[in-house]
Design an enzyme around this catalytic site. Structure first.
Site, short mmCIF file in Angstrom:
data_model
loop_
_atom_site.label_atom_id
_atom_site.label_comp_id
_atom_site.label_asym_id
_atom_site.label_seq_id
_atom_site.Cartn_x
_atom_site.Cartn_y
_atom_site.Cartn_z
CB CYS A 137 7.77 -2.27 -6.50
SG CYS A 137 6.98 -4.12 -5.79
CD GLU A 184 4.91 -0.10 -0.42
OE1 GLU A 184 5.60 -0.97 -0.14
OE2 GLU A 184 3.98 -0.51 -1.51
NE ARG A 228 7.80 -5.69 2.72
CZ ARG A 228 8.09 -6.76 2.08
NH1 ARG A 228 8.68 -8.33 1.57
NH2 ARG A 228 7.18 -6.96 0.54
NE ARG A 230 8.76 -3.14 -0.74
CZ ARG A 230 9.81 -4.25 -0.77
NH1 ARG A 230 11.23 -3.42 -0.74
NH2 ARG A 230 9.75 -4.91 -1.41
#
Length: 419
Positions: A137, A184, A228, A230
């Site tokens: 990422c 993800e 968090r 995502r």
């Protein structure tokens, strides 16, 4: 375990090249080349060949309701989520050696872990029902883009060392045609390059590969005391009834996860662990985790400087009833994004065990093995997924995966997706 070549020899005494190829998910010509010694069977073929040689009534031969592969596996967070949903991992790829060490410590009976996926032919990867990939990422994160811009480097799909790894996911999906996939990444993937990067991904998955695609940004705040966010991208080879409306997030209106849920209690109720906690009360090791006065002064001055300039940079100080910022892979440097308040005393970093809890690896009686240094552990947890988030998504994917598995076994294929 015997060598892949020896296992192939044993398998050929009982099965045809086509039967072995079907089991491994490769072309029969590949088996022929292996037998002719034109090239060697890859290491990851060994467990699949060994499984083929098991007695038919051996329960291990059919463990798991569906199979999956774990790409860019890290330390196995996505795998844990899908194993909880009844899946069985048949292939793993992870190039970082310290991460492989942690992965193997927690999945000791796993197949050999393959390093660089870019060097693996898609045709040699075992057949699987679901492809899982937390592809790197950094090229798409806000921090990663800012860093690369400052260094004059490319980011996103122009970052050849990491950004293009999505295309390895694409080529494997194209070759193996799994029934479903889960990808993800960071939330900023949605907005990177004014949305063009994400559009490239969607076009590849929907238009080129023909999958039914769903995506959603999920905040781990519902499961752990950490903000968090995502993006989760889910895809199915056929039309399904999958809907994000089935995602049941915990109700946090009455009791939300807070930091004291994951901090060492320091009251003797847990055993001391390595250098994390010491003494009969298992107190956090101050020599190891409390910030020095010099570092604490530097962080406070750094925060003041940026606040005066109107920036939001600075440390994140939290108490037992608070929620933390996002744990990042840079946490090993100074721990500034999540510092535990100690009143008038200098604050401290989280221990790696607390990071395991903050990321949901320690859960439901499971204690995740941490066989690496603190520096590596911080990097690994900071780069990982929050396990209960993946478990929850896997749970709502499961009936649709099994429906496609059952349809294939019965020889019934659903209508193709209109593209």
């Amino acid at each position: 375990m015997e060598s892949p070549r020896e296992l192939l020899k044993q398998a050929r005494s009982r099965f045809t090249q086509k039967q072995i190829a079907a089991h491994l998910g490769v072309n029969a010509r590949t088996i022929k080349r292996w037998e002719a010694r034109e090239n060697d069977p890859p290491k990851f073929a060994a467990p699949a060949l060994q499984q083929l040689l098991l007695p038919i009534d051996n329960p291990d031969n059919s463990a798991g309701e569906f199979s999956f592969i774990d790409l860019f596996a890290g330390i196995g967070g996505i795998r844990l989520g899908f194993e909880a949903a009844g899946g069985r991992c048949v292939f793993t790829s992870e190039w970082n050696e310290p991460s492989v060490k942690t992965y193997q410590a927690n999945f000791p009976d796993t197949h050999p872990i393959i390093g660089d996926i870019t060097k693996v032919k898609a045709s040699e990867i075992p057949d699987h029902d679901v492809l899982l990939a937390g592809f790197p990422c950094q090229p798409f994160s806000i921090a990663g883009v800012s860093k690369k811009n400052s260094l004059g480097r490319e980011h996103g799909f122009r970052c050849e060392t990491q950004g293009t790894l999505f295309f390895d996911v694409e080529r494997i999906i194209e070759e193996k045609q799994p029934k479903a996939f889960l990808l993800e990444n960071v939330k900023h993937l949605l907005n990177h390059d004014k949305g063009r990067t994400f559009e490239v991904i969607l076009r590849a998955l929907r238009d080129k590969l023909g999958y039914e695609v769903h995506y959603k940004v999920i905040d781990a705040r519902y499961f752990v005391p950490q903000h968090r966010e995502r993006i989760i991208i889910v895809g199915f080879r056929e039309k399904t009834g999958f809907s994000w409306n089935d995602l049941q997030l915990p109700d946090i209106s009455k009791r939300a996860p807070v930091m004291k849920d994951i901090l060492h209690p320091e009251n003797g109720s847990e055993e001391p662990e390595g250098h994390y906690t010491v003494g009969k009360k298992a107190l956090v090791n101050e020599d190891k985790y409390v910030l020095s006065t010099k570092l604490w002064r530097y962080l406070k001055n750094y925060a003041k400087k940026h606040q005066a300039a109107g920036n939001g940079f600075g440390f994140g100080l939290v108490g037992p009833d608070d929620v933390a910022r996002t744990l990042s892979a840079r946490y090993y440097k100074d721990g500034s994004e999540i510092l535990i308040s100690r009143g008038r005393k200098n604050p401290r970093r989280l221990t790696p065990r607390e990071c395991a809890r903050l990321m949901g690896f320690d859960r439901n009686g499971r204690k995740f093995v941490i066989p690496v240094s603190d520096t590596q552990a911080y990097k690994q947890f900071g780069n990982s997924v929050v396990v209960p988030v993946i478990e929850t998504v896997a749970k709502i994917m499961r009936p649709h995966i099994l429906s496609l598995v059952d349809a294939e076994r019965s020889g019934v294929r659903q209508l193709p997706i209109a593209v």
